[in-house]
Write a protein that holds these residues in place. Structure first.
Motif, mmCIF file in Angstrom:
data_model
loop_
_atom_site.group_PDB
_atom_site.id
_atom_site.type_symbol
_atom_site.label_atom_id
_atom_site.label_comp_id
_atom_site.label_asym_id
_atom_site.label_seq_id
_atom_site.Cartn_x
_atom_site.Cartn_y
_atom_site.Cartn_z
ATOM 1 N N ALA A 28 11.149 -1.263 -2.052
ATOM 2 C CA ALA A 28 10.948 -0.197 -1.078
ATOM 3 C C ALA A 28 9.904 0.807 -1.549
ATOM 4 O O ALA A 28 9.331 1.526 -0.755
ATOM 5 C CB ALA A 28 12.264 0.507 -0.777
ATOM 6 N N SER A 29 9.652 0.874 -2.867
ATOM 7 C CA SER A 29 8.670 1.824 -3.369
ATOM 8 C C SER A 29 7.243 1.407 -3.017
ATOM 9 O O SER A 29 6.332 2.202 -3.065
ATOM 10 C CB SER A 29 8.818 1.994 -4.880
ATOM 11 N N ALA A 30 7.031 0.148 -2.669
ATOM 12 C CA ALA A 30 5.724 -0.342 -2.236
ATOM 13 C C ALA A 30 5.857 -0.777 -0.786
ATOM 14 O O ALA A 30 6.572 -1.719 -0.484
ATOM 15 C CB ALA A 30 5.279 -1.516 -3.100
ATOM 16 N N GLN A 31 5.172 -0.070 0.096
ATOM 17 C CA GLN A 31 5.271 -0.382 1.510
ATOM 18 C C GLN A 31 3.882 -0.589 2.079
ATOM 19 O O GLN A 31 2.964 0.155 1.764
ATOM 20 C CB GLN A 31 5.962 0.755 2.255
ATOM 21 N N ALA A 32 3.768 -1.610 2.907
ATOM 22 C CA ALA A 32 2.482 -1.858 3.550
ATOM 23 C C ALA A 32 2.685 -2.754 4.752
ATOM 24 O O ALA A 32 3.580 -3.594 4.768
ATOM 25 C CB ALA A 32 1.519 -2.508 2.565
ATOM 26 N N GLU A 33 1.843 -2.570 5.734
ATOM 27 C CA GLU A 33 1.805 -3.476 6.871
ATOM 28 C C GLU A 33 0.358 -3.623 7.306
ATOM 29 O O GLU A 33 -0.426 -2.679 7.214
ATOM 30 C CB GLU A 33 2.694 -2.998 8.017
ATOM 31 N N GLY A 142 -2.253 5.417 2.615
ATOM 32 C CA GLY A 142 -3.166 5.761 3.689
ATOM 33 C C GLY A 142 -3.050 4.824 4.868
ATOM 34 O O GLY A 142 -2.080 4.067 4.998
ATOM 35 N N GLU A 143 -4.103 4.880 5.695
ATOM 36 C CA GLU A 143 -4.094 4.112 6.941
ATOM 37 C C GLU A 143 -5.530 3.859 7.382
ATOM 38 O O GLU A 143 -6.399 4.710 7.194
ATOM 39 C CB GLU A 143 -3.319 4.930 7.966
ATOM 40 N N VAL A 144 -5.741 2.689 7.970
ATOM 41 C CA VAL A 144 -7.027 2.338 8.565
ATOM 42 C C VAL A 144 -6.744 1.712 9.927
ATOM 43 O O VAL A 144 -5.881 0.837 10.048
ATOM 44 C CB VAL A 144 -7.813 1.333 7.686
ATOM 45 N N LYS A 157 -4.953 -2.946 11.972
ATOM 46 C CA LYS A 157 -4.162 -1.820 11.485
ATOM 47 C C LYS A 157 -3.732 -2.139 10.059
ATOM 48 O O LYS A 157 -3.242 -3.226 9.779
ATOM 49 C CB LYS A 157 -2.945 -1.590 12.370
ATOM 50 N N LEU A 158 -3.936 -1.181 9.179
ATOM 51 C CA LEU A 158 -3.570 -1.322 7.777
ATOM 52 C C LEU A 158 -2.933 -0.001 7.355
ATOM 53 O O LEU A 158 -3.597 1.033 7.341
ATOM 54 C CB LEU A 158 -4.823 -1.626 6.955
#
Length: 172
Positions: A28-33, A142-144, A157-158
């Motif tokens: 859970a400490s590393a989250q990404a989609e 962050g987000e892109v 979407k990142l």
């Protein structure tokens, strides 16, 4: 004789129920989609890593999303290559990759997936690409977002909150 057996079973039951919770907490400490849609055909990228690299000797933060986990050789390829160029990963892996300056400013979003190869530079006068990262110690978040209309429409979407990868994963 029965008491040590019962204690052993109790300890085993405790570990069996507790260790998965610890593992989930670490994940859970590393989250990404990450996702890419080209002309309405979606691709979801389940593997996202953050790396430190360079572009013409300038430091860059690279966040790369792939369908399958990157191999050690692919990670080496990403780190050694110009961090902002479109590249074909060994094994023809589909990917989307964001490149940031050390201050978190988005430079490029490049990718190869869904039947499209693209490279989009973040410039002040464009509106189709937005993104930012915050770098804190050994983490980046962050987000892109890419939203390109037209005949060959692309949406990407990142979203990420990751520790930097410091060593390549073992071969699978």
């Amino acid at each position: 004789m029965i008491l040590p057996l019962i204690r052993s079973m109790a300890v085993t039951a405790f570990l069996v129920t507790t260790l998965p919770v610890i593992a989930v907490a670490q994940e859970a400490s590393a989250q990404a989609e990450a996702s890419l849609s080209v002309q309405g055909r979606p691709t979801v990228y389940n593997h996202v890593v953050a790396l430190r690299g360079k572009s013409f000797n300038d430091p860059r933060i690279i966040v790369i999303a792939t369908v399958k986990p990157l191999t050690a050789k692919q990670i080496e390829q990403v780190v050694k290559a110009n961090a902002e160029e479109t590249q074909t990963l060994e094994g023809n892996a589909s990917y989307i990759k964001a490149s940031f300056k050390p201050d978190g400013t988005l430079r490029y979003l490049v990718g190869d997936g869904g039947g499209a190869v693209f490279s989009k530079k973040n410039e002040a006068d464009q509106t189709i690409l937005k993104g930012k990262a915050t770098i804190t110690g050994d983490r980046v978040q962050g987000e892109v977002i890419l939203s390109e209309p037209g005949d060959y429409a692309k949406e990407a979407k990142l979203i990420f909150d990751l520790a930097f990868l410091t060593e390549a994963p073992e071969a699978q």
